[in-house]
Scaffold this motif. Structure first.
Motif, mmCIF file in Angstrom:
data_model
loop_
_atom_site.group_PDB
_atom_site.id
_atom_site.type_symbol
_atom_site.label_atom_id
_atom_site.label_comp_id
_atom_site.label_asym_id
_atom_site.label_seq_id
_atom_site.Cartn_x
_atom_site.Cartn_y
_atom_site.Cartn_z
ATOM 1 N N ASN A 23 0.699 -1.230 0.005
ATOM 2 C CA ASN A 23 -0.035 0.106 -0.050
ATOM 3 C C ASN A 23 0.850 1.185 0.017
ATOM 4 O O ASN A 23 1.643 1.292 0.906
ATOM 5 N N ILE A 24 0.720 2.145 -1.001
ATOM 6 C CA ILE A 24 1.215 3.245 -0.940
ATOM 7 C C ILE A 24 -0.056 4.369 -0.753
ATOM 8 O O ILE A 24 -0.768 4.610 -1.931
ATOM 9 N N THR A 25 -0.418 4.460 0.518
ATOM 10 C CA THR A 25 -1.670 5.119 0.653
ATOM 11 C C THR A 25 -1.057 6.769 1.320
ATOM 12 O O THR A 25 -0.280 6.957 1.373
ATOM 13 N N ASN A 26 -2.534 7.458 1.647
ATOM 14 C CA ASN A 26 -2.290 8.590 2.353
ATOM 15 C C ASN A 26 -1.925 8.505 3.876
ATOM 16 O O ASN A 26 -2.308 7.771 4.467
ATOM 17 N N ASN A 27 -1.407 9.749 4.126
ATOM 18 C CA ASN A 27 -0.730 9.723 5.641
ATOM 19 C C ASN A 27 -1.866 9.603 6.492
ATOM 20 O O ASN A 27 -1.669 9.335 7.765
ATOM 21 N N THR A 30 -3.003 5.308 6.965
ATOM 22 C CA THR A 30 -2.068 4.195 6.777
ATOM 23 C C THR A 30 -2.171 3.458 7.851
ATOM 24 O O THR A 30 -2.393 2.073 7.715
ATOM 25 N N ASN A 31 -2.575 3.585 9.194
ATOM 26 C CA ASN A 31 -2.865 2.803 10.219
ATOM 27 C C ASN A 31 -4.247 1.895 10.055
ATOM 28 O O ASN A 31 -4.268 0.845 10.318
ATOM 29 N N VAL A 32 -5.144 2.912 9.835
ATOM 30 C CA VAL A 32 -6.430 2.223 9.684
ATOM 31 C C VAL A 32 -6.312 1.125 8.433
ATOM 32 O O VAL A 32 -6.988 0.143 8.595
ATOM 33 N N THR A 33 -5.990 1.562 7.381
ATOM 34 C CA THR A 33 -5.703 0.474 6.172
ATOM 35 C C THR A 33 -4.989 -0.670 6.600
ATOM 36 O O THR A 33 -5.537 -1.756 6.426
ATOM 37 N N ALA A 34 -3.916 -0.483 7.205
ATOM 38 C CA ALA A 34 -2.945 -1.769 7.749
ATOM 39 C C ALA A 34 -3.926 -2.756 8.504
ATOM 40 O O ALA A 34 -3.807 -3.896 8.568
ATOM 41 N N ASN A 35 -4.453 -2.114 9.606
ATOM 42 C CA ASN A 35 -5.242 -2.812 10.586
ATOM 43 C C ASN A 35 -6.452 -3.373 9.957
ATOM 44 O O ASN A 35 -6.789 -4.708 10.167
ATOM 45 N N ALA A 36 -7.054 -2.979 8.796
ATOM 46 C CA ALA A 36 -8.278 -3.472 8.190
ATOM 47 C C ALA A 36 -7.743 -4.715 7.341
ATOM 48 O O ALA A 36 -8.593 -5.774 7.434
ATOM 49 N N LEU A 37 -6.675 -4.602 6.637
ATOM 50 C CA LEU A 37 -6.099 -5.683 6.014
ATOM 51 C C LEU A 37 -5.543 -6.707 6.916
ATOM 52 O O LEU A 37 -5.907 -7.966 6.529
ATOM 53 N N VAL A 64 -1.604 -1.426 -4.007
ATOM 54 C CA VAL A 64 -2.824 -0.501 -3.898
ATOM 55 C C VAL A 64 -2.304 0.920 -3.685
ATOM 56 O O VAL A 64 -1.227 1.345 -2.988
ATOM 57 N N CYS A 65 -2.652 1.921 -4.539
ATOM 58 C CA CYS A 65 -2.266 3.131 -4.957
ATOM 59 C C CYS A 65 -3.362 4.288 -4.425
ATOM 60 O O CYS A 65 -4.147 4.433 -5.131
ATOM 61 N N ASN A 66 -3.029 5.189 -3.373
ATOM 62 C CA ASN A 66 -4.069 6.211 -2.906
ATOM 63 C C ASN A 66 -3.225 7.337 -3.081
ATOM 64 O O ASN A 66 -2.206 7.608 -2.263
ATOM 65 N N THR A 201 -10.490 0.177 -1.019
ATOM 66 C CA THR A 201 -9.790 0.195 -2.322
ATOM 67 C C THR A 201 -8.558 -0.898 -1.915
ATOM 68 O O THR A 201 -8.156 -1.721 -2.797
ATOM 69 N N ALA A 202 -8.137 -0.857 -0.738
ATOM 70 C CA ALA A 202 -7.269 -1.887 -0.197
ATOM 71 C C ALA A 202 -8.030 -3.131 -0.145
ATOM 72 O O ALA A 202 -6.911 -4.152 -0.523
ATOM 73 N N PHE A 203 -9.159 -3.394 0.420
ATOM 74 C CA PHE A 203 -9.827 -4.736 0.081
ATOM 75 C C PHE A 203 -9.864 -5.211 -1.472
ATOM 76 O O PHE A 203 -9.677 -6.423 -1.544
#
Length: 266
Positions: A23-27, A30-37, A64-66, A201-203
């Motif tokens: 994931n190259i996601t927005n600042n 980052t934590n939300v996306t990582a925990n969800a994955l 995933v590019c955000n 999007t990460a999902f």
């Protein structure tokens, strides 16, 4: 195999295989996306360094590019990862956050689309309308349009780019330009939690990692988002408790939960 069974089958593959999703996601998220994955069962890797992003993307099952925070290093990382993923044959999911809001975001989106073939794009209606060439107005990261307002634009964009396009909203519309699926589920309270759109999007990336059929992978990812949102909201007092419940629901999601929490409307 019925719809809930097909979705759950992909979810079980993620849980069994723990695919690496870079994931190259927005600042902000980052934590939300990582925990969800992690709750989903995937193995997330988060980076904002171009060289690191390219190397990780070459190892990944999906990228995933955000572009939610389009700083110089973030954008360079997105482009490096997308290019490396394209060379390695890994699917890329793109989130064009607030693409119509500023010239910077428009330039970044154009560069991402040109950097490598995309497997899927997920955005709100205003974002998809803008990418499809309508010059739709935007209110920052929020949509000023309903998802069905962008249905035709999504199909046109999907055909033009050769990818799947998902318009998320009260009704999620997912199309590859030929076939279209509409899903109903989730809850309005989800819009009050930062990062759940980015999580969607990460999902998509995680499901693309285990299912080569890009349309069904994207549909199944959005079905899990909708079902988990429906069930999480049912016991939430507000956005804070919904955010926590969402992770717990995703972690324990069953086939019966999917059947109860989302429905195909078209």
């Amino acid at each position: 195999m019925d719809f809930a069974s097909a979705v759950f089958s992909d979810l079980c593959r993620i849980r069994e295989q723990a695919p690496l999703v870079v994931n190259i996601t927005n600042n902000v998220v980052t934590n939300v996306t990582a925990n969800a994955l992690l709750a989903l069962g995937a193995s997330p890797a988060m980076t904002h360094h171009p060289g690191d992003a390219a190397e990780l993307a070459a190892l990944a099952r999906a990228v995933v590019c955000n572009m939610g925070t389009p700083g110089e290093e973030n954008v360079a990382s997105i482009l490096a990862a997308a290019t490396a993923a394209g060379q390695a044959g890994a699917p890329v999911a793109f989130d064009p956050v607030a693409v119509g809001a500023t010239s910077r975001r428009r330039e970044v989106a154009k560069s991402v689309i040109e950097s490598a073939p995309l497997a899927a794009i997920r955005g709100n209606a205003s974002e998809i309308l803008y990418l499809a060439g309508s010059n739709a107005a935007a209110k920052g990261v929020d949509s000023l349009h309903r998802s069905r307002d962008a249905a035709k634009a999504a199909a046109s964009l999907a055909q033009g780019l050769g990818c799947v396009v998902c318009v998320s909203g009260e009704i999620d519309i997912i199309t590859d330009g030929r076939d279209t699926v509409e899903l109903a589920g989730g809850h309005a309270l989800m819009t009050r939690v930062t990062g759940l759109g980015c999580t969607a999007t990460a999902f998509v990336g995680a499901f693309l990692a285990v299912n080569p059929d890009r349309l069904s992978a994207t549909v199944h990812a959005m079905a899990v988002m909708a079902a988990a949102g429906t069930l999480a909201a049912a016991g939430a007092a507000g956005p804070g408790s919904l955010a926590v419940r969402f992770l717990d629901v995703v972690h324990g999601l069953t086939e019966a939960d999917i059947a109860a929490g989302v429905r195909v409307t078209a």
